[in-house]
Design a protein around this motif. Structure first.
Motif, short mmCIF file in Angstrom:
data_model
loop_
_atom_site.label_atom_id
_atom_site.label_comp_id
_atom_site.label_asym_id
_atom_site.label_seq_id
_atom_site.Cartn_x
_atom_site.Cartn_y
_atom_site.Cartn_z
N ALA A 83 67.70 75.07 36.34
CA ALA A 83 67.63 74.38 37.66
C ALA A 83 68.93 73.67 37.74
CB ALA A 83 66.25 73.67 37.83
N SER A 130 57.87 80.75 33.33
CA SER A 130 57.56 81.80 33.32
C SER A 130 56.27 82.74 33.77
CB SER A 130 57.52 82.06 31.72
OG SER A 130 57.52 83.62 31.37
N ARG A 157 57.30 82.33 45.48
CA ARG A 157 58.29 81.05 45.59
C ARG A 157 57.44 79.79 45.41
NH1 ARG A 157 62.95 80.17 48.61
NH2 ARG A 157 63.58 78.14 49.24
N SER A 168 56.87 79.08 41.77
CA SER A 168 57.99 78.85 40.95
C SER A 168 58.25 77.38 41.34
CB SER A 168 59.35 79.71 41.40
OG SER A 168 58.93 81.24 41.02
N ALA A 226 58.01 74.39 38.45
CA ALA A 226 59.35 73.81 38.05
C ALA A 226 59.13 72.36 38.50
CB ALA A 226 60.18 74.39 39.02
N LEU A 266 64.80 79.53 32.80
CA LEU A 266 64.17 80.66 33.22
C LEU A 266 65.01 82.08 32.56
CD1 LEU A 266 65.04 82.41 35.81
CD2 LEU A 266 64.09 80.56 36.86
N SER A 308 65.34 86.51 33.48
CA SER A 308 64.95 87.28 34.17
C SER A 308 65.69 88.65 33.79
CB SER A 308 65.30 87.06 35.74
OG SER A 308 65.14 88.33 36.50
N ALA A 340 64.23 89.12 42.18
CA ALA A 340 63.77 87.84 41.21
C ALA A 340 64.98 86.78 41.49
CB ALA A 340 63.10 88.09 40.00
N ILE A 341 66.14 87.29 40.90
CA ILE A 341 67.36 86.29 40.60
C ILE A 341 67.77 86.02 41.90
CG2 ILE A 341 69.81 86.42 39.94
CD1 ILE A 341 69.24 88.96 38.14
N TYR A 351 65.26 83.05 42.69
CA TYR A 351 65.35 81.99 41.77
C TYR A 351 66.82 81.02 42.15
CZ TYR A 351 61.75 83.80 38.85
OH TYR A 351 60.66 84.31 38.40
N PHE A 385 68.12 77.45 41.37
CA PHE A 385 68.69 77.88 39.88
C PHE A 385 70.00 78.49 39.89
CE2 PHE A 385 64.09 77.28 39.45
CZ PHE A 385 63.94 76.83 38.11
#
Length: 226
Positions: free
Chosen positions: A88, A159, A174, A177, A181, A193, A195, A202-203, A206, A211
């Motif tokens: 983050a 995770s 979302r 997460s 976080a 995190l 991935s 997912a990437i 984030y 992130f």
């Protein structure tokens, strides 16, 4: 100079998760009931030998680090995959949502079933020993969750983010997460995190919540040679 997150399993087992560790000064692994994550402190032959000594027949040890893991004599790499490690960029605020509840031991089987269905990464009945997990239930059924995994000084990994197929498209991944976080950041820690590099959805998610890529990573699955 190496970063504490370059070998995140090693640094977690040597610090905040030392109570969950087996091994010694050269190689460590989590208690089998918690995880098959394992690590060496370096790539010296004696360290690799110590890692092999921690493996039991039929087990698949998982090594995650910034460099490709070397295979100890007497072991076989049964799979390798590329990961990304993200951090983050800024502290995320703690949020509240009445749908989210802290999960307990009585939820362990439901958590494992959801993780088995959605495959967010390695998961066991003992996952709650890593840290806290939160979830959303609908009609008494767990449909979304996320929690804490690897912990190093100043860092905690987000995770286990997963949503039941029946509940997708509602922004629950979302939400979970951001919720977890925010909990981590409120303690003054940074959120990390991992991935799979191929999991672009997912990437992208984030990245949209703040992130940034810290490092490419590698995961190697090792078993004793038959």
């Amino acid at each position: 100079m190496s970063h504490i997150l370059d070998r995140p399993i090693w640094s977690a087992l040597g610090t905040r998760h030392s109570a969950l560790a087996q091994g010694g000064a050269l190689a460590r692994r989590y208690l089998p009931s918690v995880s098959l994550f394992s690590a060496t402190g370096d790539d010296r032959p004696e360290s690799l030998k110590a890692l092999r000594a921690l493996a039991s027949p039929g087990e698949t040890l998982l090594v995650v680090q910034s460099t490709e893991a070397l295979v100890p004599d007497g072991m076989t790499a049964v799979s390798r995959a590329s990961l990304v490690q993200m951090l983050a960029a800024e502290p995320l605020p703690e949020i509240a949502d009445p749908r989210v509840e802290l999960l307990g031991e009585e939820d362990a089987q439901a958590m494992l079933e959801l993780a088995t269905l959605t495959k967010p990464g390695p998961f066991t009945l003992g996952a709650q020993r890593f840290g806290s997990f939160w979830g959303i239930k609908q009609g008494g059924r767990l449909v979304a969750m996320a929690g804490e995994r690897l912990k190093q000084p100043g860092y905690t990994e987000l995770s286990g983010v997963c949503t039941h197929p029946d509940a997708r498209g509602r922004g629950l991944g979302r939400l979970m997460s951001l919720y977890v976080a925010g909990k981590i950041c409120t303690r003054g820690e940074r959120v990390s995190l991992h991935s799979y590099a191929t999991n672009t959805a997912a990437i992208t998610l984030y990245g949209s919540i703040g992130f940034k890529l810290r490092s490419d990573m590698h995961v190697t699955a090792l078993t004793l040679t038959q």
